[in-house]
Write a protein that holds these residues in place. Sequence first.
Motif, short mmCIF file in Angstrom:
data_model
loop_
_atom_site.label_atom_id
_atom_site.label_comp_id
_atom_site.label_asym_id
_atom_site.label_seq_id
_atom_site.Cartn_x
_atom_site.Cartn_y
_atom_site.Cartn_z
N LEU A 74 -2.55 -0.68 -0.87
CA LEU A 74 -1.50 -0.14 -1.72
C LEU A 74 -1.90 -0.20 -3.20
CD1 LEU A 74 1.67 -1.64 -0.02
CD2 LEU A 74 0.99 0.75 -0.07
N ARG A 75 -2.55 -1.27 -3.57
CA ARG A 75 -2.99 -1.41 -4.96
C ARG A 75 -4.09 -0.40 -5.30
NH1 ARG A 75 -5.14 -6.71 -7.90
NH2 ARG A 75 -4.74 -6.03 -10.00
N ARG A 76 -5.04 -0.21 -4.38
CA ARG A 76 -6.09 0.79 -4.60
C ARG A 76 -5.51 2.20 -4.66
NH1 ARG A 76 -8.60 -1.70 -0.32
NH2 ARG A 76 -9.72 -3.50 -1.03
N TRP A 77 -4.52 2.47 -3.80
CA TRP A 77 -3.88 3.79 -3.78
C TRP A 77 -3.17 4.05 -5.11
CZ3 TRP A 77 1.57 4.75 -3.46
CH2 TRP A 77 1.89 6.11 -3.30
N THR A 78 -2.49 3.04 -5.65
CA THR A 78 -1.80 3.20 -6.92
C THR A 78 -2.80 3.40 -8.05
OG1 THR A 78 0.03 1.84 -6.15
CG2 THR A 78 -0.18 2.11 -8.52
N LEU A 79 -3.89 2.67 -8.05
CA LEU A 79 -4.92 2.86 -9.08
C LEU A 79 -5.52 4.26 -9.00
CD1 LEU A 79 -6.72 -0.60 -9.00
CD2 LEU A 79 -5.27 0.30 -10.83
N ALA A 80 -5.75 4.76 -7.79
CA ALA A 80 -6.30 6.11 -7.63
C ALA A 80 -5.30 7.17 -8.11
CB ALA A 80 -6.67 6.35 -6.17
N ARG A 81 -4.02 6.94 -7.86
CA ARG A 81 -2.99 7.85 -8.33
C ARG A 81 -2.94 7.88 -9.85
NH1 ARG A 81 1.90 7.44 -8.73
NH2 ARG A 81 2.12 5.26 -8.22
N ARG A 82 -3.24 6.78 -10.48
CA ARG A 82 -3.24 6.69 -11.95
C ARG A 82 -4.58 7.12 -12.54
NH1 ARG A 82 -0.34 0.77 -12.17
NH2 ARG A 82 1.69 1.48 -11.48
N LYS A 83 -5.42 7.73 -11.74
CA LYS A 83 -6.73 8.27 -12.16
C LYS A 83 -7.76 7.22 -12.52
CE LYS A 83 -5.24 12.61 -12.26
NZ LYS A 83 -4.61 12.91 -11.03
N TRP A 84 -7.62 6.02 -11.97
CA TRP A 84 -8.67 5.02 -12.13
C TRP A 84 -9.81 5.37 -11.20
CZ3 TRP A 84 -8.22 -0.25 -14.34
CH2 TRP A 84 -7.14 -0.36 -15.21
N ARG A 85 -11.03 5.09 -11.62
CA ARG A 85 -12.21 5.39 -10.81
C ARG A 85 -12.71 4.12 -10.13
NH1 ARG A 85 -14.57 7.19 -15.93
NH2 ARG A 85 -15.56 5.21 -15.58
N GLN A 86 -13.11 4.27 -8.87
CA GLN A 86 -13.73 3.14 -8.19
C GLN A 86 -15.21 3.17 -8.52
OE1 GLN A 86 -12.91 2.71 -4.03
NE2 GLN A 86 -14.68 1.39 -3.72
N LEU A 87 -15.69 2.09 -9.13
CA LEU A 87 -17.08 2.04 -9.58
C LEU A 87 -18.01 1.45 -8.54
CD1 LEU A 87 -16.67 0.76 -13.25
CD2 LEU A 87 -16.98 3.09 -12.46
N ASP A 88 -17.58 0.41 -7.86
CA ASP A 88 -18.50 -0.31 -7.01
C ASP A 88 -17.74 -1.14 -5.98
OD1 ASP A 88 -20.90 -1.21 -6.05
OD2 ASP A 88 -21.43 -2.41 -7.81
#
Length: 172
Positions: free
Chosen positions: A93-107
């Motif tokens: 849920l936290r990763r989904w919210t970060l992705a919705r806010r346009k955060w990029r997964q780096l590693d």
Amino acid sequence: MPVYTVHAPPTVNRQPDIAPDRFVFVRDGFYVWAFVLGPLWLLYRRLWLALLGYIALVIALTVVLGAAHSGAGARFAVLLLLATLLGLEAASLRRWTLARRKWRQLDVVIADDTEAAERRFFDRWTRAQPVTAGYQPPVDRGEPPPVRRIPMPSSSLNTDIVGSFPRPGSSR
């Protein structure tokens, strides 16, 4: 060993500068506080849509279980399963919210704790960053430079102790 995903905030106005102090490390695994205090954990992490979904699901389950005339044990078991599901899926849920806010997964980093994950990530990340123009790493010259010895003139001030303490080994 726990697995961490590293997320970077969205860049503002296409600036290439990334503030490493704003990176978020999300541990994959079971979140005890999300299991015990689900809605409060969702509020603390600012997962607004997940909180609304959780509240809607709890209300719907309460209405359905009330209409089915289920006992208190069944209601407790269903809400316990929902809390367990929230504890297991809190990281998603936290990763989904970060992705919705346009955060990029780096590693993705595997480490014992968050501090070790940060060290491993930043070690790899700094090696991969291009060296800025004009920067030269320090040169190892081996030994420190020699020290100049300036001879002191011999006088009674240099050999005798001034004050109430005599020289060691001399007569009183």
